[in-house]
Design a protein around this motif. Structure first.
Motif, PDB file in Angstrom:
ATOM      1  N   GLU A  27      -8.682   4.675 -12.626  1.00  0.00           N
ATOM      2  CA  GLU A  27      -9.294   4.994 -11.595  1.00  0.00           C
ATOM      3  C   GLU A  27     -10.701   4.061 -11.430  1.00  0.00           C
ATOM      4  O   GLU A  27     -10.853   3.220 -10.523  1.00  0.00           O
ATOM      5  CB  GLU A  27     -10.083   6.211 -11.310  1.00  0.00           C
ATOM      6  CG  GLU A  27      -8.687   7.212 -11.098  1.00  0.00           C
ATOM      7  CD  GLU A  27      -9.355   8.691 -11.027  1.00  0.00           C
ATOM      8  OE1 GLU A  27     -10.445   8.994 -11.063  1.00  0.00           O
ATOM      9  OE2 GLU A  27      -8.379   9.741 -10.983  1.00  0.00           O
ATOM     10  N   ALA A  44       0.811  -1.106   0.074  1.00  0.00           N
ATOM     11  CA  ALA A  44      -0.084   0.126  -0.027  1.00  0.00           C
ATOM     12  C   ALA A  44       0.990   1.197   0.095  1.00  0.00           C
ATOM     13  O   ALA A  44       0.600   2.318  -0.909  1.00  0.00           O
ATOM     14  CB  ALA A  44      -0.902  -0.108   1.112  1.00  0.00           C
ATOM     15  N   ARG A 100     -10.379  -3.116  -6.284  1.00  0.00           N
ATOM     16  CA  ARG A 100     -10.589  -3.408  -4.800  1.00  0.00           C
ATOM     17  C   ARG A 100     -11.989  -4.229  -4.612  1.00  0.00           C
ATOM     18  O   ARG A 100     -12.029  -4.911  -3.601  1.00  0.00           O
ATOM     19  CB  ARG A 100     -10.708  -1.790  -4.560  1.00  0.00           C
ATOM     20  CG  ARG A 100      -9.416  -1.121  -4.177  1.00  0.00           C
ATOM     21  CD  ARG A 100      -9.665   0.168  -3.433  1.00  0.00           C
ATOM     22  NE  ARG A 100     -10.365   1.033  -4.069  1.00  0.00           N
ATOM     23  CZ  ARG A 100     -10.153   1.947  -5.030  1.00  0.00           C
ATOM     24  NH1 ARG A 100      -8.823   2.025  -5.255  1.00  0.00           N
ATOM     25  NH2 ARG A 100     -11.190   2.762  -5.494  1.00  0.00           N
ATOM     26  N   GLU A 101     -13.043  -3.916  -5.161  1.00  0.00           N
ATOM     27  CA  GLU A 101     -14.233  -4.534  -5.192  1.00  0.00           C
ATOM     28  C   GLU A 101     -14.139  -6.019  -5.371  1.00  0.00           C
ATOM     29  O   GLU A 101     -14.714  -6.713  -4.409  1.00  0.00           O
ATOM     30  CB  GLU A 101     -15.341  -3.933  -6.241  1.00  0.00           C
ATOM     31  CG  GLU A 101     -16.836  -4.793  -5.960  1.00  0.00           C
ATOM     32  CD  GLU A 101     -17.348  -4.320  -4.298  1.00  0.00           C
ATOM     33  OE1 GLU A 101     -18.033  -5.390  -4.223  1.00  0.00           O
ATOM     34  OE2 GLU A 101     -17.003  -3.414  -3.730  1.00  0.00           O
ATOM     35  N   LYS A 141       2.066   1.761  -3.412  1.00  0.00           N
ATOM     36  CA  LYS A 141       1.117   2.257  -4.259  1.00  0.00           C
ATOM     37  C   LYS A 141       0.905   3.638  -3.956  1.00  0.00           C
ATOM     38  O   LYS A 141       0.863   4.770  -5.089  1.00  0.00           O
ATOM     39  CB  LYS A 141      -0.042   1.629  -4.332  1.00  0.00           C
ATOM     40  CG  LYS A 141      -1.274   2.074  -5.366  1.00  0.00           C
ATOM     41  CD  LYS A 141      -2.405   1.164  -4.921  1.00  0.00           C
ATOM     42  CE  LYS A 141      -3.538   1.607  -5.609  1.00  0.00           C
ATOM     43  NZ  LYS A 141      -4.833   1.047  -5.524  1.00  0.00           N
ATOM     44  N   ARG A 167     -11.364  -7.960  -4.721  1.00  0.00           N
ATOM     45  CA  ARG A 167     -10.530  -8.143  -3.507  1.00  0.00           C
ATOM     46  C   ARG A 167     -11.513  -8.398  -2.038  1.00  0.00           C
ATOM     47  O   ARG A 167     -11.741  -9.115  -1.481  1.00  0.00           O
ATOM     48  CB  ARG A 167      -9.300  -7.547  -3.269  1.00  0.00           C
ATOM     49  CG  ARG A 167      -8.513  -7.546  -4.030  1.00  0.00           C
ATOM     50  CD  ARG A 167      -7.361  -6.679  -3.648  1.00  0.00           C
ATOM     51  NE  ARG A 167      -6.065  -6.808  -4.465  1.00  0.00           N
ATOM     52  CZ  ARG A 167      -5.364  -5.779  -5.273  1.00  0.00           C
ATOM     53  NH1 ARG A 167      -5.804  -4.593  -4.857  1.00  0.00           N
ATOM     54  NH2 ARG A 167      -4.426  -5.988  -6.097  1.00  0.00           N
ATOM     55  N   ARG A 168     -12.632  -7.230  -2.125  1.00  0.00           N
ATOM     56  CA  ARG A 168     -13.353  -7.172  -1.139  1.00  0.00           C
ATOM     57  C   ARG A 168     -14.394  -8.488  -1.022  1.00  0.00           C
ATOM     58  O   ARG A 168     -14.700  -9.109  -0.103  1.00  0.00           O
ATOM     59  CB  ARG A 168     -14.152  -6.070  -0.948  1.00  0.00           C
ATOM     60  CG  ARG A 168     -14.899  -5.590   0.229  1.00  0.00           C
ATOM     61  CD  ARG A 168     -16.099  -4.829  -0.066  1.00  0.00           C
ATOM     62  NE  ARG A 168     -17.111  -5.238  -1.005  1.00  0.00           N
ATOM     63  CZ  ARG A 168     -18.091  -6.287  -0.883  1.00  0.00           C
ATOM     64  NH1 ARG A 168     -17.969  -7.119   0.300  1.00  0.00           N
ATOM     65  NH2 ARG A 168     -18.935  -6.663  -1.719  1.00  0.00           N
ATOM     66  N   ASP A 218      -8.961   0.492 -10.848  1.00  0.00           N
ATOM     67  CA  ASP A 218      -8.664   0.429  -9.479  1.00  0.00           C
ATOM     68  C   ASP A 218      -9.814   0.079  -8.379  1.00  0.00           C
ATOM     69  O   ASP A 218      -9.569  -0.790  -7.432  1.00  0.00           O
ATOM     70  CB  ASP A 218      -7.900   1.361  -9.061  1.00  0.00           C
ATOM     71  CG  ASP A 218      -6.605   1.649  -9.650  1.00  0.00           C
ATOM     72  OD1 ASP A 218      -5.950   0.774 -10.191  1.00  0.00           O
ATOM     73  OD2 ASP A 218      -5.835   2.884  -9.573  1.00  0.00           O
ATOM     74  N   ALA A 219     -10.797   0.576  -8.750  1.00  0.00           N
ATOM     75  CA  ALA A 219     -12.125   0.497  -7.869  1.00  0.00           C
ATOM     76  C   ALA A 219     -12.683  -0.845  -8.181  1.00  0.00           C
ATOM     77  O   ALA A 219     -12.941  -1.465  -7.192  1.00  0.00           O
ATOM     78  CB  ALA A 219     -13.094   1.326  -8.123  1.00  0.00           C
ATOM     79  N   TYR A 220     -12.583  -1.396  -9.421  1.00  0.00           N
ATOM     80  CA  TYR A 220     -12.996  -2.846  -9.585  1.00  0.00           C
ATOM     81  C   TYR A 220     -12.160  -3.805  -9.015  1.00  0.00           C
ATOM     82  O   TYR A 220     -12.773  -4.772  -8.304  1.00  0.00           O
ATOM     83  CB  TYR A 220     -12.895  -2.968 -11.152  1.00  0.00           C
ATOM     84  CG  TYR A 220     -13.219  -4.033 -11.820  1.00  0.00           C
ATOM     85  CD1 TYR A 220     -14.720  -4.767 -11.815  1.00  0.00           C
ATOM     86  CD2 TYR A 220     -12.497  -5.086 -12.223  1.00  0.00           C
ATOM     87  CE1 TYR A 220     -14.779  -5.885 -12.267  1.00  0.00           C
ATOM     88  CE2 TYR A 220     -12.727  -6.602 -12.751  1.00  0.00           C
ATOM     89  CZ  TYR A 220     -14.058  -6.682 -12.414  1.00  0.00           C
ATOM     90  OH  TYR A 220     -14.253  -8.010 -12.934  1.00  0.00           O
TER      91      TYR A 220
END
Length: 141
Positions: free
Chosen positions: A102, A45, A109-110, A48, A112-113, A105-107
């Motif tokens: 962006e 992190a 993160r989702e 990044k 991974r969540r 990156d959001a995709y």
């Protein structure tokens, strides 16, 4: 991340052995291994965030450089108009690429969540059903 890896930022027998060996051979190596065990996940992190900061700073330099040359006129009106139109088009393309990055990156993160949620739900189901004991991840198949 592959949690079955032999050396990962976690308290596994391999990482503990490498840390002790590092302290025996040369104490900074042991200290470095200890830092990796404790802060290894946070380093990704940090990297990044640092890369993002440098990218934004460099984008500002590029933007200022372009603005400087955008005001410089060559004397040829047709060429200057064409150059300004091309620079505007390139700026728009860069903005679109930044938006796409962006969104990606959001995709990610989702994803991974969702993966983490799935693993947690599976763990809770097995725990409620009296399933197999949870593995520590140190065994390899």
């Amino acid at each position: 991340m592959n949690q079955s890896a032999l050396i990962r930022p976690d308290w596994t027998p391999a990482t503990i052995a490498l840390m002790v060996l590092g302290f025996v051979v040369f104490w900074p190596l042991g200290l470095a291994m200890l830092a990796y065990i404790l802060f290894g996940e946070k380093l990704r992190a940090f990297k990044k965030d640092a890369n993002g900061s440098v990218d934004r700073m460099c984008a500002g330099f590029r933007r200022n450089h372009r603005q400087h040359w955008a005001h410089h006129r060559t004397g040829n009106v047709a060429f200057d108009d064409w150059r300004e139109a091309e620079l505007a088009r390139l700026d728009e393309e860069r903005r679109k690429l930044d938006e796409m990055r962006e969104e990606f990156d959001a995709y990610v993160r989702e994803l991974r969540r969702a993966k983490d949620q799935d693993e947690f739900d599976r763990f809770m189901r097995e725990r409620r059903n009296g399933g197999p004991a949870p593995s520590t991840g140190s065994e390899t198949s």
